[in-house]
Design a protein around this motif. Structure first.
Motif, PDB file in Angstrom:
ATOM      1  N   ALA A  78       0.855  -1.200   0.000  1.00 52.91           N
ATOM      2  CA  ALA A  78       0.000   0.000   0.000  1.00 52.91           C
ATOM      3  C   ALA A  78       0.879   1.234   0.000  1.00 52.91           C
ATOM      4  CB  ALA A  78      -0.918   0.014   1.218  1.00 52.91           C
ATOM      5  N   VAL A  79       0.384   2.340  -0.633  1.00 54.42           N
ATOM      6  CA  VAL A  79       1.103   3.613  -0.656  1.00 54.42           C
ATOM      7  C   VAL A  79       0.920   4.301   0.690  1.00 54.42           C
ATOM      8  CG1 VAL A  79       1.287   5.861  -1.777  1.00 54.42           C
ATOM      9  CG2 VAL A  79       0.748   3.819  -3.138  1.00 54.42           C
ATOM     10  N   LYS A  80       2.018   4.744   1.254  1.00 55.78           N
ATOM     11  CA  LYS A  80       1.951   5.414   2.543  1.00 55.78           C
ATOM     12  C   LYS A  80       1.283   6.774   2.376  1.00 55.78           C
ATOM     13  CE  LYS A  80       4.725   6.844   6.490  1.00 55.78           C
ATOM     14  NZ  LYS A  80       6.096   6.960   7.050  1.00 55.78           N
ATOM     15  N   LYS A  81       0.210   7.006   3.098  1.00 56.91           N
ATOM     16  CA  LYS A  81      -0.538   8.246   2.983  1.00 56.91           C
ATOM     17  C   LYS A  81       0.001   9.286   3.964  1.00 56.91           C
ATOM     18  CE  LYS A  81      -4.883   6.024   1.620  1.00 56.91           C
ATOM     19  NZ  LYS A  81      -6.326   5.851   1.945  1.00 56.91           N
ATOM     20  N   THR A  82       0.059  10.546   3.447  1.00 54.52           N
ATOM     21  CA  THR A  82       0.440  11.652   4.312  1.00 54.52           C
ATOM     22  C   THR A  82      -0.769  12.066   5.148  1.00 54.52           C
ATOM     23  OG1 THR A  82       2.015  12.443   2.669  1.00 54.52           O
ATOM     24  CG2 THR A  82       1.334  14.000   4.396  1.00 54.52           C
ATOM     25  N   PRO A  83      -0.637  12.073   6.445  1.00 53.82           N
ATOM     26  CA  PRO A  83      -1.808  12.438   7.268  1.00 53.82           C
ATOM     27  C   PRO A  83      -2.240  13.863   6.975  1.00 53.82           C
ATOM     28  CG  PRO A  83       0.194  12.389   8.592  1.00 53.82           C
ATOM     29  CD  PRO A  83       0.556  11.815   7.267  1.00 53.82           C
ATOM     30  N   PRO A  84      -3.536  14.119   6.887  1.00 50.80           N
ATOM     31  CA  PRO A  84      -4.013  15.479   6.615  1.00 50.80           C
ATOM     32  C   PRO A  84      -3.658  16.406   7.769  1.00 50.80           C
ATOM     33  CG  PRO A  84      -5.839  14.072   7.278  1.00 50.80           C
ATOM     34  CD  PRO A  84      -4.651  13.174   7.107  1.00 50.80           C
ATOM     35  N   PRO A  85      -3.407  17.687   7.453  1.00 55.79           N
ATOM     36  CA  PRO A  85      -3.069  18.616   8.541  1.00 55.79           C
ATOM     37  C   PRO A  85      -4.238  18.804   9.490  1.00 55.79           C
ATOM     38  CG  PRO A  85      -3.474  19.792   6.482  1.00 55.79           C
ATOM     39  CD  PRO A  85      -3.452  18.343   6.145  1.00 55.79           C
ATOM     40  N   VAL A  86      -3.899  18.985  10.742  1.00 60.05           N
ATOM     41  CA  VAL A  86      -4.921  19.220  11.753  1.00 60.05           C
ATOM     42  C   VAL A  86      -5.314  20.695  11.698  1.00 60.05           C
ATOM     43  CG1 VAL A  86      -5.472  19.104  14.206  1.00 60.05           C
ATOM     44  CG2 VAL A  86      -3.944  17.402  13.176  1.00 60.05           C
ATOM     45  N   LEU A  87      -6.605  20.952  11.550  1.00 57.27           N
ATOM     46  CA  LEU A  87      -7.105  22.309  11.443  1.00 57.27           C
ATOM     47  C   LEU A  87      -7.774  22.714  12.748  1.00 57.27           C
ATOM     48  CD1 LEU A  87      -8.649  22.183   7.856  1.00 57.27           C
ATOM     49  CD2 LEU A  87      -6.362  22.951   8.527  1.00 57.27           C
ATOM     50  N   TYR A  88      -7.450  23.922  13.187  1.00 60.25           N
ATOM     51  CA  TYR A  88      -8.037  24.469  14.400  1.00 60.25           C
ATOM     52  C   TYR A  88      -8.845  25.717  14.040  1.00 60.25           C
ATOM     53  CZ  TYR A  88      -4.586  21.423  16.588  1.00 60.25           C
ATOM     54  OH  TYR A  88      -3.840  20.330  16.954  1.00 60.25           O
ATOM     55  N   ASN A  89      -9.860  25.988  14.807  1.00 60.17           N
ATOM     56  CA  ASN A  89     -10.736  27.106  14.474  1.00 60.17           C
ATOM     57  C   ASN A  89     -10.321  28.424  15.127  1.00 60.17           C
ATOM     58  OD1 ASN A  89     -11.556  26.937  17.139  1.00 60.17           O
ATOM     59  ND2 ASN A  89     -13.508  25.951  16.678  1.00 60.17           N
ATOM     60  N   SER A  90      -9.234  28.428  15.896  1.00 59.89           N
ATOM     61  CA  SER A  90      -8.817  29.643  16.580  1.00 59.89           C
ATOM     62  C   SER A  90      -7.301  29.696  16.683  1.00 59.89           C
ATOM     63  CB  SER A  90      -9.419  29.716  17.988  1.00 59.89           C
ATOM     64  OG  SER A  90     -10.824  29.566  17.950  1.00 59.89           O
ATOM     65  N   TYR A  91      -6.789  30.917  16.810  1.00 61.79           N
ATOM     66  CA  TYR A  91      -5.372  31.070  17.116  1.00 61.79           C
ATOM     67  C   TYR A  91      -5.157  32.384  17.866  1.00 61.79           C
ATOM     68  CZ  TYR A  91      -4.392  34.608  13.514  1.00 61.79           C
ATOM     69  OH  TYR A  91      -4.363  35.759  12.775  1.00 61.79           O
ATOM     70  N   ALA A  92      -4.073  32.440  18.616  1.00 60.08           N
ATOM     71  CA  ALA A  92      -3.668  33.641  19.334  1.00 60.08           C
ATOM     72  C   ALA A  92      -2.178  33.830  19.124  1.00 60.08           C
ATOM     73  CB  ALA A  92      -3.987  33.529  20.822  1.00 60.08           C
ATOM     74  N   SER A  93      -1.779  35.093  18.933  1.00 63.62           N
ATOM     75  CA  SER A  93      -0.382  35.405  18.684  1.00 63.62           C
ATOM     76  C   SER A  93       0.002  36.627  19.483  1.00 63.62           C
ATOM     77  CB  SER A  93      -0.154  35.653  17.189  1.00 63.62           C
ATOM     78  OG  SER A  93       1.214  35.910  16.910  1.00 63.62           O
ATOM     79  N   ALA A  94       1.209  36.629  20.038  1.00 65.16           N
ATOM     80  CA  ALA A  94       1.679  37.746  20.836  1.00 65.16           C
ATOM     81  C   ALA A  94       3.179  37.902  20.640  1.00 65.16           C
ATOM     82  CB  ALA A  94       1.360  37.541  22.313  1.00 65.16           C
ATOM     83  N   GLY A  95       3.641  39.156  20.697  1.00 67.50           N
ATOM     84  CA  GLY A  95       5.059  39.421  20.540  1.00 67.50           C
ATOM     85  C   GLY A  95       5.457  40.717  21.218  1.00 67.50           C
ATOM     86  N   VAL A  96       6.712  40.793  21.653  1.00 67.76           N
ATOM     87  CA  VAL A  96       7.277  42.003  22.256  1.00 67.76           C
ATOM     88  C   VAL A  96       8.644  42.234  21.643  1.00 67.76           C
ATOM     89  CG1 VAL A  96       6.016  41.792  24.427  1.00 67.76           C
ATOM     90  CG2 VAL A  96       8.232  40.659  24.165  1.00 67.76           C
ATOM     91  N   GLY A  97       9.056  43.506  21.622  1.00 70.44           N
ATOM     92  CA  GLY A  97      10.355  43.824  21.050  1.00 70.44           C
ATOM     93  C   GLY A  97      10.761  45.241  21.372  1.00 70.44           C
TER      94      GLY A  97
END
Length: 584
Positions: free
Chosen positions: A89-108
């Motif tokens: 059998a052909v090895k299948k690439t697992p589908p990416p996991v999708l999330y419905n939210s994200y948060a991002s923060a940065g300082v500099g």
């Protein structure tokens, strides 16, 4: 002897019968009635089949001798068990996991802060909503700047959509707050006491709402209505409402479309132009546009042509002035060599609605004393060539000629020392909108390369030549712009990107107002802003499907160039942060 006599008699009898038969053929046998008393039922006899092996009854055939034999069987012990076969059998690439939210923060540095949040939720199979929050701010000081130069930009967006079998609709709302400072005062012009007395802060506020509907398999295609309220901290305010709709009708094998719009903007500035010796009178504006754009689309496999006209009625209510405008709306494209070479061109025009909100988005350092009128873009004629030289190499080149009346240009406000009311933008540190009739010759070139799935590179260059009705330079417009961008996916964990851009020289003028209030009598000094180069870079690492880290660097050359006159930008900025994906 008897044998010969017998043969002779047989021969004579045969001759005699033949002769009789010949005589009877000459006679008429007449007619005869035959009565059938039974249906004809033929029968078929079995065919005679030759046996495959005939019986030979010959004495010379040898007879087979009977052989008797027996098998001597000896049991052998064995533990071998055959394994069951398994299909490959052909090895299948697992589908990416999708999330419905994200948060991002940065300082500099210098005291920069960034935050983002986004979520997209599904209510049921047909409807859902999104919510987004974004904040960027800096509290750092720019070298050589005497006034406060902090800034902040916060924005909220939310939407709801619903889809039915043959149409979809939705609503959107948004709000925004921006904080800027008019920190661009001329060097060595004011005393420390005067600088301390300047209130350079400006706040902008915005709230908007819109709704739309799209319909399939109908003459009526879509409609959108949006409203926006924009105001600032010095009693300026603006309202804008825009309604757009579209229809489509089949004509033979072609398509006839009609687009319509109603665009209304009105507002007021409680403060007067800086050319005036006093802060009176206030500035009011009200502009209405009603437009209709019929067009006929002609399409085939290699050629497309859109024949249209743009009809616009414009009304300036404050000045009781109205005009009717007719603009071309013609575009075309033709495939010369499949996707390798596509020629395109067009001649288009429109009455461009200007607004206080739009000017602030372009230049947040404008003064709240603007004159708001629409730009009459008579036509923009262009022709170009685009395509793919190789599967991973695309290009686009274009030349254009544009004619615009009342084109909005940004120019330094006059420094007005005679004004007694305390405002933070009287010191040659804000911009007005100057309208001029401008003809522009432009050239554009772009090249994009996808080296592989993980690396892409693009570069573009633009050149402009301006000719103004007033013979002044096209204030604060560069004659050359260029940019380069790059994205690189380094393995499964690391990623990086870069953005480099160049802006050529620009012209401005610094003036000092006189008591006459006539701009032609002001003291003026032409200002030439040097071209500048800016380079930005970012790199990131994906810890897992949910968590990633990043580092961003801006203005790597650490050059405090001036985007607008007297407004140097921050030097080298480095920001680090993280992004986390999750489900709500």
């Amino acid at each position: 002897m008897h044998k010969h006599i017998k043969l002779t008699l047989i021969f004579l009898i045969g001759v005699f019968q033949f002769a009789i038969a010949q005589e009877e053929e000459k006679d008429d046998i007449g007619t005869e009635t035959v009565t059938v008393t039974k249906a004809y039922t033929p029968t078929i006899s079995d065919a005679f089949k030759i046996k495959t092996i005939p019986d030979l009854n010959d004495s010379i055939v040898l007879q087979k001798k009977k052989i008797n034999y027996s098998i001597f069987s000896v049991p052998v012990a064995s533990t071998f068990t055959p394994a069951k076969g398994k299909a490959s059998a052909v090895k299948k690439t697992p589908p990416p996991v999708l999330y419905n939210s994200y948060a991002s923060a940065g300082v500099g540095n210098p005291a920069n802060l960034m935050g983002k949040f986004y979520t997209s939720r599904t209510i049921d199979r047909e409807s859902g909503y999104t919510l987004g929050l974004e904040h960027n701010s800096s509290r750092g000081d720019i070298d050589g700047v005497a006034l406060d130069n902090i800034y902040s930009n916060s924005k909220l967006d939310a939407s709801y959509t619903k889809r039915d079998s043959d149409f979809d609709w939705g609503v959107d709302v948004g709000a925004q707050h921006q904080l800027y400072n008019w920190y661009g005062i001329p060097d060595a012009t004011f005393t420390e006491e005067e600088v301390d007395g300047i209130d350079e802060r400006q706040n902008y506020y915005m709230a908007e709402a819109s709704g739309h509907i799209n319909v399939e398999d109908s003459y009526f295609e879509n409609a959108k209505l949006e409203y926006r309220r924009f105001w600032d901290a010095v009693k300026s305010g603006e309202n804008r409402a825009v309604f757009k709709t579209g229809f489509s009708f089949p004509v033979a094998d072609e398509n006839f479309g009609v687009k319509a719009k109603v665009d209304y903007v009105s507002g007021s500035f409680k403060n007067s132009s800086l050319n005036n010796p006093t802060n009176t009178p206030e500035i009011n504006y009200s502009n209405l546009q009603v437009g209709i754009n019929p067009s006929l689309a002609l399409l085939n496999e290699d050629f497309s042509l859109n024949l249209g006209v743009n009809l616009v009625y414009g009304l300036d209510s404050e000045n009781s002035d109205s005009n009717f405008y007719i603009y071309p709306a013609v575009t075309a494209s033709y495939r010369l060599l499949d996707d390798m070479a596509i020629v395109y061109g067009g001649v288009e025009g429109d009455l461009m609605q200007n607004s206080y909100y739009g000017f602030v988005e372009d230049n947040p350092y404008v003064s709240p004393t603007l004159s708001i009128v629409p730009t009459d873009k008579k036509y923009d004629a262009y022709v170009g060539l685009k395509g793919q030289i190789l599967p991973n190499l695309s290009y686009n080149v274009k030349v254009s000629y544009t004619t615009e009346d009342r084109k909005a240009l940004y120019k330094l406000n006059a420094r007005n020392d005679s004004r007694t009311d305390e405002k933070g933008y009287y010191y040659g540190n804000s911009f007005e909108v100057f309208y001029d009739d401008v003809k522009t010759i432009g050239a554009f070139g772009e090249l994009n390369v996808d080296v592989n799935r993980n690396f892409s590179l693009g570069v573009n260059v633009e050149y402009f030549n301006y000719n103004t009705e007033t013979d002044n330079p096209a204030w604060n417009l560069p004659d050359l712009k260029g940019s380069l961008f790059m994205d690189y996916q380094i393995g499964e964990k690391w990623f990086a990107g870069a953005n480099l851009f160049y802006v050529g020289e620009r012209d401005d003028v610094a003036t000092i107002a006189t008591a006459s209030g006539i701009p032609s009598e002001f003291f003026a000094d032409r200002v030439v802003l040097d071209g500048y180069f800016d380079a930005n870079f970012h790199v990131g690492y994906r810890w897992n499907d949910q968590l990633s880290f990043f580092v961003k660097m801006a203005n790597i050359a650490n050059n405090n160039y001036q985007r607008f006159s007297n407004y140097p930008v921050q030097g080298l900025q480095v920001m680090g942060g993280l992004t986390y994906k999750f489900d709500l």
